[in-house]
Motif scaffolding. Structure first.
Motif, mmCIF file in Angstrom:
data_model
loop_
_atom_site.group_PDB
_atom_site.id
_atom_site.type_symbol
_atom_site.label_atom_id
_atom_site.label_comp_id
_atom_site.label_asym_id
_atom_site.label_seq_id
_atom_site.Cartn_x
_atom_site.Cartn_y
_atom_site.Cartn_z
ATOM 1 N N TYR A 11 0.851 -1.179 0.000
ATOM 2 C CA TYR A 11 0.000 0.000 0.000
ATOM 3 C C TYR A 11 0.896 1.240 0.000
ATOM 4 C CZ TYR A 11 -4.385 -2.457 1.133
ATOM 5 O OH TYR A 11 -5.509 -3.248 1.102
ATOM 6 N N GLN A 14 -8.999 -4.600 0.148
ATOM 7 C CA GLN A 14 -9.596 -3.694 1.110
ATOM 8 C C GLN A 14 -9.324 -2.260 0.667
ATOM 9 O OE1 GLN A 14 -8.813 -4.499 5.273
ATOM 10 N NE2 GLN A 14 -8.804 -6.707 4.938
ATOM 11 N N PHE A 29 -9.485 1.677 1.657
ATOM 12 C CA PHE A 29 -9.448 2.454 2.882
ATOM 13 C C PHE A 29 -10.058 3.842 2.716
ATOM 14 C CE2 PHE A 29 -6.946 0.162 6.051
ATOM 15 C CZ PHE A 29 -6.471 -0.890 5.296
ATOM 16 N N GLY A 30 -10.656 4.314 3.790
ATOM 17 C CA GLY A 30 -11.084 5.699 3.873
ATOM 18 C C GLY A 30 -9.918 6.585 4.300
ATOM 19 N N PRO A 31 -10.171 7.897 4.403
ATOM 20 C CA PRO A 31 -9.095 8.838 4.739
ATOM 21 C C PRO A 31 -8.724 8.823 6.221
ATOM 22 C CG PRO A 31 -11.140 10.012 4.482
ATOM 23 C CD PRO A 31 -11.420 8.592 4.089
ATOM 24 N N LEU A 55 -8.801 4.202 10.935
ATOM 25 C CA LEU A 55 -9.058 3.938 9.531
ATOM 26 C C LEU A 55 -10.159 2.900 9.377
ATOM 27 C CD1 LEU A 55 -5.342 3.627 8.424
ATOM 28 C CD2 LEU A 55 -6.892 5.416 7.656
ATOM 29 N N ARG A 107 -1.694 12.284 5.613
ATOM 30 C CA ARG A 107 -3.079 12.585 5.978
ATOM 31 C C ARG A 107 -4.106 11.961 5.036
ATOM 32 N NH1 ARG A 107 -3.007 15.968 10.247
ATOM 33 N NH2 ARG A 107 -1.098 17.133 10.586
ATOM 34 N N LYS A 108 -3.731 10.852 4.405
ATOM 35 C CA LYS A 108 -4.641 10.108 3.548
ATOM 36 C C LYS A 108 -4.685 8.659 4.021
ATOM 37 C CE LYS A 108 -5.237 13.462 0.455
ATOM 38 N NZ LYS A 108 -6.554 14.107 0.208
ATOM 39 N N GLY A 109 -5.681 7.915 3.537
ATOM 40 C CA GLY A 109 -5.724 6.491 3.827
ATOM 41 C C GLY A 109 -4.810 5.717 2.892
ATOM 42 N N PRO A 110 -4.416 4.504 3.273
ATOM 43 C CA PRO A 110 -3.586 3.679 2.382
ATOM 44 C C PRO A 110 -4.338 3.322 1.097
ATOM 45 C CG PRO A 110 -3.603 2.803 4.635
ATOM 46 C CD PRO A 110 -4.674 3.845 4.562
#
Lengths: 110, 114
Positions: free
Chosen positions: A36, B103, B105-107, B91, A41-44
């Motif tokens: 990933y 999967q 992911f959100g922020p 998360l 400040r973001k999601g993977p």
């Protein structure tokens, strides 16, 4: 000892370099291996997903899995400043949960 | 299409307060996961839902943590009597099916407990 070990870096390379990122693991039950990318400040976001030992290529990215050595790698060719991010290896076994490494922070200098 | 969304994006709580974090998964995704990410670390698994059933909550750190997904869609992670060590990014991820499935992911929600 953690189930998944990953060198945290930070790693700094010049633009155009080949980058090698690695993880080792101890749990033989892990069957699926992922990389990933996570920007600040973001999601993977998923880059690569592999199951069997060997290499898998997608554009500038190559994922390598060696189950006998419990070792996985991600190679980035012709690295770009936009590749600057934290790279997380993740693994999945019989449980649905992902087990992540601690992440390697990469900076590609223009 | 829309990805996984989480709200609020940032939450500041005083120690001892209760908080509720919301996750809206991708429409139609059966599985939903919660992870906790401490600063400079990788995400760590908290809990997993398949539809409305909570199939694994082995990662919840204490009984102050509670998660629900009553209608098999939106999920809420609740933390009671917050402590400073609860400060982290929470998360949420969803997948179409479950095992060996990607999967998304959100922020994340960044929780700071003062």
């Amino acid at each position: 000892q953690k189930e998944v070990e990953q060198d945290p870096g930070p790693l700094s390379v010049p633009e155009g370099a080949i980058v090698s990122l690695n993880c080792t693991y101890s749990n033989s039950a892990f069957q699926y291996f992922m990389w990933y990318r996570q920007y600040s400040r973001k999601g993977p976001e998923l880059l690569m997903y592999t199951y069997s030992s060997g290499n898998k290529e997608d554009g500038r990215f190559t994922a390598q899995v060696d189950k006998s050595s419990k070792y996985i790698s991600l190679f980035i060719r012709d690295s770009q400043p936009s590749d600057s991010a934290t790279y997380l290896c993740a693994m999945e076994g019989s449980a649905r949960q992902l087990t992540f490494g601690s992440g390697t922070q990469l900076t590609v200098l223009p | 299409g829309a990805g996984v969304s989480q709200s609020p994006r940032y939450k500041v709580a005083k120690r001892g307060q209760d908080v509720a974090l919301r996750c809206d998964p991708i429409s139609g995704h059966v599985s939903l996961f919660w992870y906790q990410q401490a600063l400079g670390q990788g995400p760590e698994f908290l809990t997993y839902f398949q539809n409305e059933a909570q199939l694994d909550k082995s990662g919840l750190p204490s009984d102050r943590f509670f998660a629900e997904r009553p209608e098999g869609s939106v999920s809420t992670l609740k933390i009671q009597r917050t402590q400073q060590e609860d400060s982290a990014v929470y998360l949420c991820a969803s997948s179409l099916r479950g095992f060996a499935d990607t999967q998304y992911f959100g922020p994340g929600t960044r929780l700071t407990v003062l």
